[in-house]
Structure formats: structure tokens, C-alpha cells
Design an enzyme around this catalytic site. Structure first.
Site, PDB file in Angstrom:
ATOM      1  N   LEU A  83       0.568  -0.977   0.082  1.00  0.00           N
ATOM      2  CA  LEU A  83      -0.169  -0.098   0.503  1.00  0.00           C
ATOM      3  C   LEU A  83       0.749   1.413   0.175  1.00  0.00           C
ATOM      4  O   LEU A  83       0.250   2.471  -0.318  1.00  0.00           O
ATOM      5  CB  LEU A  83      -1.369  -0.294   1.376  1.00  0.00           C
ATOM      6  CG  LEU A  83      -1.830  -1.148   1.181  1.00  0.00           C
ATOM      7  CD1 LEU A  83      -2.358  -1.002   2.480  1.00  0.00           C
ATOM      8  CD2 LEU A  83      -2.888  -1.366   0.320  1.00  0.00           C
ATOM      9  N   GLU A 130      14.063   7.045  -2.765  1.00  0.00           N
ATOM     10  CA  GLU A 130      13.962   6.322  -2.907  1.00  0.00           C
ATOM     11  C   GLU A 130      14.389   4.982  -3.545  1.00  0.00           C
ATOM     12  O   GLU A 130      15.627   4.718  -2.962  1.00  0.00           O
ATOM     13  CB  GLU A 130      12.291   5.348  -2.788  1.00  0.00           C
ATOM     14  CG  GLU A 130      12.320   3.709  -2.746  1.00  0.00           C
ATOM     15  CD  GLU A 130      11.531   3.345  -2.267  1.00  0.00           C
ATOM     16  OE1 GLU A 130       9.699   4.344  -1.607  1.00  0.00           O
ATOM     17  OE2 GLU A 130      10.577   2.125  -2.664  1.00  0.00           O
ATOM     18  N   ASP A 157       4.262   5.537  -6.867  1.00  0.00           N
ATOM     19  CA  ASP A 157       3.732   5.348  -5.764  1.00  0.00           C
ATOM     20  C   ASP A 157       4.301   6.743  -5.305  1.00  0.00           C
ATOM     21  O   ASP A 157       2.453   7.332  -4.161  1.00  0.00           O
ATOM     22  CB  ASP A 157       4.818   4.786  -5.094  1.00  0.00           C
ATOM     23  CG  ASP A 157       4.707   2.975  -4.878  1.00  0.00           C
ATOM     24  OD1 ASP A 157       3.513   2.889  -5.896  1.00  0.00           O
ATOM     25  OD2 ASP A 157       5.047   2.533  -4.571  1.00  0.00           O
TER      26      ASP A 157
END
Ligand code: ADP
Ligand code: MG
Length: 391
Positions: free
Chosen positions: A135, A170, A182
Site C-alpha cells: 500500500l 528511494e 507510488d
């Protein structure tokens, strides 16, 4: 998976910040997690994805510092303090102890954004989003931090660009080869909408998506089988897609127009399966967008089911808990469902009539019980606003 604290209201977080740092925060920011409605493993093939923001996410209370230091605590890691300079090389190269690994996300964001003029901060993180459940708690953490740092230091960066910077954090700072979906979802989604993102051009557009208006509920079931991007399966799929594109003479699988011709020309049966999935999945995103724009939410179930079968049988990234959840949901009368995320663990989504949702949940839970698996965790996926300052 780490639990969230009971009270994630901005006021409680600000009070916890004062207790931790001996001064009140300058503000509180929130960034949501996301679910990808459809379009799985299409992102790194230059294709289309259709995520929407959840009402669950990561909040950060923050205060500006002008000494070039970022210090960070998280309610989900017991409040331990991690301190690091804002400037420097990549965090991943610094060999932090494993118990500080979580802090590479906010510190990595601070490092990348420092090139754009932001500086230090004290940060306290709290979240009601399961971690490692597909998620996107990582992007929520990055985006909440990014927004806080920009606001604290008066730096304006357009959201689409901020998403790219958070992704870079990231990739380069944490060392995870994620795509752009994301961070884009967390920063660009709007309430009552999904976001169609073209991963080649980086362009995105909102698509109305309000299941509740159609008497429908979109359930997320965290299967409790934790995924990992470093497990090898994800990297192998990426490599297979690159190999297939190269054998087909296209820049990316997005460019395959003639699926039958492509399948006929590939000799490796594994590569044929991968191509079959990616090409048809892109079409399923387009079909979904068409249905949503026409106001036909109820019809999405069949596309979700087709996506799941393709991910299970062609792309081969599903896992037993996901297949069991989808099967049980369909047998209990849900309209459709599929695994979400990279695969090998994480969550599934299920679209069901709202008046059937309780029955569907029970059916999934008892199918897990029968197999001796821990019960899945459910949350209602309500298409929500993107990252914002809360106070
Ligand atoms: P996902 O993004 O699907 O949740 P990832 O493995 O990409 O899974 O990211 C999860 C990681 O992000 C966690 O292992 C942790 O390092 C970090 N993280 C996410 N939320 C928090 C939080 N509230 N506090 C501390 N670290 C967090
Ligand atoms: Mg992540």
C-alpha cells in the site's frame, strides 16, 4: 508488519512531538498510501497505471532546523532517534545499522531535496498504514517528509517534479528500484478520483472513481504475507520484460502493437507469458478508464478478475494467500478482485456490493482460518486526497 499508534490525529501528533523534542512543531503534514486499481507491472514497461490515494497514510509533525541536521523519530519504531547531516553522499552507502534502515527514507528525501535548497528539520512520524503490504507506506513516508521540508524552508516545487525527487530518494538513497507510480499517487491524487499515469511521458490525469456512489465498496485485504522488492522475483520480471522488448526490437513492451505477431516471434515460452500480461494489462487500464469515464463502475469486476488471472498465470507473481482471498471473495458474491502491487506478498483488492461486503470479508477470513493462516487485515479503500498540510 508494524502496528500504528491508536491516536493519529494532528493534535495528538503535535503533542507527541513536543514531548519528544521539547518544542512544538511548526506544522503537521499527511501523505496517503495508495492502491493501484489496475495496471500491474506496467510501470517499468513504460505503460499505464491507475492508482488512487487511500484515506490511510503517513503523518509527520516537523520543525525547521537551520543547522543542516535532520533528526527523525517514528511512532512505529518505538520513537528511537536517528540523526544525520542533510548534505552528504547516499545514505545506502553509509552502511547504517539495520534498526535504522527505516530512517533512510526521510533522510534520503532530505538529502535529495537539499540540492533544491531545503535544509534540516526535526521530524516525528506516525502512520495508520500497514508497512510492506503493497500500500506504499514508503512513498507516503517520503512524500509527507518532502512536503514538510519544502514548506518549512519556503521552497516551491511542482508536485509532479516532487514525485520524481521522492522517487530518486528511494532509488538512489534507499537503494530500492521502484517506479514513479507510488510517489505520483501520493502527491497528485484527488478525492473521488483515481489517477491515470502514463509512465512513459510522466503525464497524469484524474479519472472519476467513487464506488460508494454506485453502492459498491472496494475492500483492501492485507494478506499478511509480506512482500519484498529485494527478494529477486521482482528484479527477474523486470529483466525478462527488458529481454523480451529487446528481442522484439521495441524500446519497451508498451510499444507492442501486434500481440499475436509478438507472441509468434518469441521462442522462449516464459517471455511469451510476460509479454501477454504486460500488453493485455495496458489494454485493461484503458478499458477501465473508459468504463469509469462512462460512469460504469459496476462493470470493473470483470477487468479486475482478468488482471488477477493474468498476474497469476502469465506473469506468475501471485501468492497463495492472494489467490485464496480472491477465490473466497468471488464465491461469496463479490464482483471482482485481484492481487495488487509487485507480487509475492502484499494485498488484494475486492470490489463488492456494499451490502455484501461483510459477507465477503467473513468468507475470506474463514478461508484463511481453514488453512491455518493468520487472519487478513481489511481496510475500506476510499479514493482520497493527495498529500497536504493538515495544520
Ligand atoms: P510498502 O511501501 O509497500 O509499504 P516498502 O518495503 O516499500 O513497503 O516500504 C516499507 C518500509 O518503509 C518499512 O520497512 C520502513 O522502513 C518504512 N516505513 C514506512 N512507514 C513507516 C513508518 N511509519 N515509520 C517508520 N518507517 C516506515
Ligand atoms: Mg514501497
Amino acid at each position: 508488519m508494524t502496528g500504528a499508534v491508536a491516536d493519529t490525529t494532528p493534535g495528538a501528533l503535535a503533542a507527541a512531538f513536543s514531548a519528544a523534542y521539547g518544542r512544538p512543531p511548526d506544522g503537521v503534514w499527511h501523505a496517503p498510501g495508495r492502491v493501484n486499481l489496475i495496471g500491474e507491472h506496467t510501470d517499468y514497461n513504460d505503460g499505464l497505471v491507475l492508482p488512487f490515494a487511500l484515506s490511510h497514510g503517513v503523518s509527520v509533525a516537523a520543525a525547521r532546523r537551520d543547522d543542516g541536521v535532520v533528526e527523525v523519530r517514528s511512532a512505529q519504531t518505538g520513537g528511537t532517534l536517528v540523526t544525520a547531516p542533510v548534505t552528504g553522499g547516499t545514505v545506502v552507502a553509509e552502511g547504517w545499522p539495520p534498526e535504522h534502515a527505516w530512517a533512510t527514507y526521510p533522510v534520503g528525501v532530505a538529502r535529495v531535496l537539499s540540492e533544491r535548497g531545503t535544509g534540516g528539520a526535526s521530524l516525528l512520524i506516525d502512520s495508520d498504514l500497514p508497512q510492506g503490504a503493497g500500500l506504499s507506506s514508503s512513498a507516503a513516508l517520503e512524500c509527507a517528509t518532502a512536503l514538510a521540508l519544502c514548506d518549512l524552508h519556503g521552497i516551491e516545487i511542482e508536485r509532479a517534479e516532487l514525485a520524481l525527487l521522492a522517487q530518486r530518494a528511494e532509488n538512489e538513497q534507499v537503494g530500492v528500484p521502484c517506479g514513479l507510480m507510488d510517489q505520483s499517487a501520493s502527491l497528485l491524487c484527488t478525492s473521488g478520483h483515481a489517477l491515470m499515469l502514463d509512465c512513459r511521458s510522466g503525464l497524469s490525469s484524474p479519472v472519476p472513481f467513487a464506488p460508494a456512489d454506485a453502492g459498491l465498496t472496494l475492500l483492501v485485504a492485507d494478506t499478511r504475507a509480506s512482500h519484498t522488492l529485494t527478494g529477486g522475483g521482482y528484479g527477474r520480471r523486470r529483466a525478462e520484460c527488458e529481454e523480451a522488448a529487446s528481442q522484439l526490437g521495441v524500446a519497451a513492451l508498451r510499444d507492442v502493437q501486434d500481440l499475436a505477431g509478438a507472441l509468434g516471434s518469441l521462442r522462449d515460452p516464459v517471455l511469451r507469458r510476460r509479454v501477454q500480461h504486460v500488453v493485455t494489462e495496458n489494454h485493461r487500464v484503458e478499458a477501465t478508464v473508459g468504463l469509469l469515464r462512462a460512469g460504469a463502475v459496476t462493470e470493473l469486476g470483470a477487468l479486475l478478475n482478468a488482471s488477477h488471472l493474468s498476474l497469476r498465470d502469465q506473469f506468475q507473481v501471485s501468492w497463495p494467500e492472494a489467490d485464496a482471498a480472491v477465490d473466497a471473495a468471488l464465491r461469496a458474491g463479490a464482483r471482482g478482485g485481484r492481487m495488487v502491487g509487485g507480487g509475492f506478498g502484499g494485498s488484494v483488492i475486492v470490489l463488492t456490493a456494499t451490502d455484501r461486503a461483510a459477507r465477503v470479508r467473513e468468507a475470506i477470513t474463514s478461508s484463511y482460518e481453514r488453512r491455518g493462516w493468520p487472519p487478513p487485515r481489511f481496510l475500506d479503500a476510499i479514493p482520497s486526497a493527495g498529500a497536504h498540510r493538515v495544520n
